[in-house]
Design an enzyme around this catalytic site. Structure first.
Site, short mmCIF file in Angstrom:
data_model
loop_
_atom_site.label_atom_id
_atom_site.label_comp_id
_atom_site.label_asym_id
_atom_site.label_seq_id
_atom_site.Cartn_x
_atom_site.Cartn_y
_atom_site.Cartn_z
N SER A 41 0.80 -1.23 0.00
CA SER A 41 0.00 0.00 0.00
C SER A 41 0.83 1.28 0.00
CB SER A 41 -0.94 0.01 1.21
OG SER A 41 -0.20 -0.01 2.42
N LYS B 118 -6.29 3.73 8.70
CA LYS B 118 -5.32 4.68 8.13
C LYS B 118 -5.85 6.10 8.17
CE LYS B 118 -3.31 1.17 5.07
NZ LYS B 118 -3.11 0.71 3.69
#
Length: 834
Positions: free
Chosen positions: A717, A760
């Site tokens: 990611s 996140k």
């Protein structure tokens, strides 16, 4: 054998009657000695003829031991050449044509020559008396006394020999009689007896005999000591048995028969414990074994311990569920803020349980072998970072249901026996911790929390996670079999709740058996509400303060959250609130503030304002560092998920003269290294479009670094973050300091979806970022983001890297500055990962 002592005159007369030629009787397995009476059983025809002839001619015969005792009629060469002349005292004919003969030795003889072999053996002989060396008289006397003393000691250890033997030996002065009397009566091998007979000198005979007697005495002493120790033990055991029998008789007379009372008590407990049929049969079988054992037996205690476990387990004991849905909702709301998903799942469980009872589904008969159809337990898995309230939530669930609560920590457990128990063949065996916990709380339907299920280990002792497969499977745990109990125990009514920080380390088969409930980190607003409603009141009480003595303003709590904690949960926040409360308590206890112990104050004694927080907690621990880290080109802010929740990481890049090499540092995993290579390939492939001089790649080395090098990092990611950092470096355009990004990339520049978006975004919000770039394919995950966070932040959903760079990069710098950065790059600032 007995010694017959004739007077010296008779003995000398017999010696004179010894002729030069004597009939010789072979002896098998026996040695004859002078002066000694010897009974013989004669059955060999040749020997029978010899005895009859000797009786008729004078009753003197020669006795010589055969070298080969297994031969009935040995020849002269099979006999020793030294023997004894003996006188026949009596001959008695017995059954089967055998003769019982009593003879007495007279003197040693030596075979000089064999004269006849038929009808029996005859030989010329000469007397061979023992040689007495006058020069050794003193030594012979000493040896005589020694032999007498040794014989006395030996007789003491042989109760079958009368004490008169010692008196007889003390009265004898003739050492020859002493030697042959002892030799013929002492336990001795034939070879040793022959050695004594064949020795010519009296001194050598006595010395050899003394050696044999010393050895025999040592053996007898050791045997006596062994018998004595054994007898003492037997006497002690017999005495204890006798005393126990007396005690049992006394107790019986008094109506206090202890063992019988114990057996009766066990029998009553087994009948009343509600034990299933199989387990009841096993318990009764063990009780019957117990009744046959002595209480002092080691097995008695082992069986008694097993029966204690069997009768004390909650086979049928359970608490009644509180099925009031309104009550359950009030309890959950009172104990925990938010967590709507978890609360909804508990209310669903209660609703199903309530309907099954009201509609009597559980009263229907179940076909044998289909017991799993009534499985009533549930297995939930709470996954989330530390401090979000997973464990305390389990207690609240138990309180809302009205059930008992027990907790078992699985962190660091390596032994399968911790789950299944030890088999009873081992000393100190015990059931596993699941059965132990159920016995301790006394209920078969508790809320059972399996804490830290993601931290189970495995080694040569077994794999505990494999043992949990049966425990956490509703189709199997109705018949859970602990190794110690070795009978089925029903765990289907237990509500199991497992907790974990991450799913990665939980084996897939185990994870498949549990219903996953994700507990993500809290927003700043949620932390504020939790602090006001739960943490502050709890710490005021925990630190000895009363309500009203201290007041935290909302602004002070916000400052603690922002400047002194950076976590997904609220554990550190509670510690900081406690630190402030302790300092206030110290001042009140020291008399710095007036305090009335009888009446609470009308107004707070201490009000903690935002500007006073540094006075209590010191300098702020955290700062908004994204602006400092990204002020120069080549640094981009990424978002990641760790076991502690969401986090922010920085990707730094630098360029220096070299030969087109890529260096990666920061403890990166294989997947992250591949993302870096893809990022560089993309930048090189589209250098012209991005406004990058392609000659840079030929004449320069590029270095990508992710700070906090001691922390392992992996995953795809960070792909768009690496591309952004490289483009920022090579174009001289800094990355906007308020932006965080996450997304996987392809070689063609597509932005691919990622996981953990909620955590996140919460991490970005926690650290002060206001804008987040993420893949458009993750748009549906925005629904999971709290509304207050969505209102405060800006989100850019992208499909390709061009869109990422458009949002992330600031205005371009001058070309001169760009070249200067490439030829003589400034060192990139390093900072720890928070």
């Amino acid at each position: 054998m007995f010694s017959l002592l004739d007077d010296t005159f008779e003995h000398e007369e017999l010696k004179e009657l010894i002729s030069d030629e004597l009939p010789i009787l072979p002896l098998r397995g026996t040695v004859a000695f002078p002066f000694i009476i010897l009974p013989l059983s004669i059955g060999v025809p040749r020997s029978t003829k010899l005895i009859k002839s000797a009786v008729d001619e004078g009753s003197l015969i020669g006795l010589v031991t055969s070298k080969e005792p297994e031969i009935d009629e040995p020849q002269p060469n099979q006999l020793h050449n030294i023997g004894v002349v003996a006188r026949i005292h009596r001959v008695v004919r017995s059954e089967k044509d055998t003769l019982q003969v009593i003879v007495q030795g007279v003197e040693r003889i030596k075979i000089d020559e064999w004269t006849e072999t038929e009808p029996f053996l005859k030989a010329k002989v000469s007397t061979a008396p023992d040689i007495i060396d006058e020069s050794h008289n003193i030594e012979i006397e000493a040896l005589r006394r020694s032999l007498v003393e040794l014989s006395q000691s030996i007789v003491e250890h042989l109760p079958q020999i009368p004490n008169e033997v010692n008196q007889f030996l003390e009265q004898v002065d003739n050492p020859r009689i002493i030697i042959y009397t002892i030799t013929s009566n002492m336990r001795m091998e034939i070879e040793d007896q022959l050695t004594i007979l064949l020795e010519d000198t009296l001194r050598d005979k006595m010395a050899h005999l003394a050696h044999l007697m010393s050895h025999e005495l040592e053996v007898l002493e050791i045997s006596h000591r062994i018998r004595s120790d054994t007898q003492e033990e037997l006497d002690k055991t017999q005495r204890e048995f006798y005393l126990r029998q007396q005690l049992r008789a006394i107790q019986k007379e008094l109506g206090e028969d202890d063992d019988e009372a114990i057996f009766a008590e066990y029998r009553e407990k087994i009948e009343s414990a509600g034990i299933p049929e199989e387990a009841k049969k096993e318990a009764m079988r063990e009780l019957k074994r117990l009744e046959k054992l002595q209480p002092q037996s080691a097995e008695f205690g082992v069986i008694q311990t097993y029966l204690d476990w069997m009768v004390e387990l909650p086979w049928s004991k359970q608490t009644d569920d509180n099925l009031d849905i309104v009550h359950a909702r009030d309890v959950l709301n009172a104990d925990h803020y938010d967590m709507d998903d978890v609360k909804e799942r508990i209310l669903e469980f209660l609703s199903v349980r309530k309907l099954r009872l009201e509609r009597k589904f559980d009263d229907e008969p179940i076909e044998k072998g289909r017991e799993q159809d009534r499985a009533g337990g549930s297995i939930l898995l709470f996954v989330g970072p530390p401090g979000v309230g997973k464990t305390s939530l389990g207690r609240s669930i138990a309180r809302s249901l009205g059930r008992e609560f027990t907790r078992m920590s699985l962190g660091g457990v390596h032994d399968e026996a911790e789950i299944r128990g030890h088999r009873r063949t081992y000393i100190g065996a015990m059931p596993g911790r699941i059965i132990q916990s159920l016995k301790r709380i006394g209920s078969r339907n508790p809320v059972f929390m399996l804490d830290e299920v993601d931290k189970i280990g495995s080694d040569w002792r077994g794999d505990p996670s494999s043992a949990l497969l049966e425990v956490l499977d509703p189709q199997q745990n109705y018949a859970f079999r602990d190794h110690y109990l070795d009978v089925d125990f029903d765990l289907s009514q237990v509500m199991f709740i497992a907790t974990a920080n991450t799913l990665d380390t939980i084996p897939a088969p185990l994870r498949d058996r549990m219903e996953l409930i994700q507990l993500d980190g809290y927003t700043e607003y949620e932390k504020l509400e939790i602090a006001k409603g739960y943490l502050v009141p709890r710490q005021i009480k925990a630190n000895g303060l009363r309500e009203g003595e201290i007041h935290y303003t909302e602004a002070s709590i916000r400052q603690i959250i922002h400047d002194y904690t950076r976590e997904a949960g609220v554990r550190s926040l509670e510690r900081e609130i406690s630190r402030v409360a302790r300092k206030v308590a110290t001042k009140i206890a020291g008399g710095h503030f007036p305090a009335d112990d009888e009446n609470p104050p009308a107004e707070p004694i201490v009000t903690v304002e935002a500007d006073q927080v540094p006075e209590y907690l010191g300098k702020p621990k955290f700062h908004f560092e994204a602006a400092l880290r990204t002020e120069k080109p080549g640094v981009a802010t990424g978002l990641a998920v760790t076991a502690a929740g969401g986090d922010v990481l920085f990707v730094e890049s630098s360029c220096m003269p070299g030969k087109d090499r890529l260096t990666l540092t920061g403890h990166l995993g294989d997947v992250m290294k591949e993302s870096a290579q893809i990022a560089l390939r993309y930048v090189r492939a589209y250098a012209d479009t991005l406004g990058i001089n392609s000659d840079v790649f030929r004449d320069a080395d590029i270095h990508l670094h992710v700070p906090a090098g001691a922390v392992p990092k992996d995953g795809p990611s960070a792909g768009i973050t690496m591309v952004t950092a490289l483009v920022s470096l090579l174009t001289g355009r800094p990355v906007r300091s308020d932006i965080g990004m996450t997304g996987e990339i392809s070689l063609l520049g597509q932005v691919l979806p990622i996981g953990g978006l909620k955590q996140k975004i919460l991490a970005a919000h926690r650290t002060g970022l206001t804008t987040v770039i993420f893949p458009k394919l993750n748009e549906a995950d925005l629904d999971d983001i709290p509304e207050d966070v969505r209102n405060e932040m800006t989100f850019h959903m992208v499909d390709v890297l061009d869109e990422v760079l458009e949002h992330a990069l600031s205005s371009p710098a001058s070309l001169e500055e760009d070249l200067r950065e490439i030829v003589d790059p400034s060192p990139v600032a390093q900072a720890p990962l928070h």
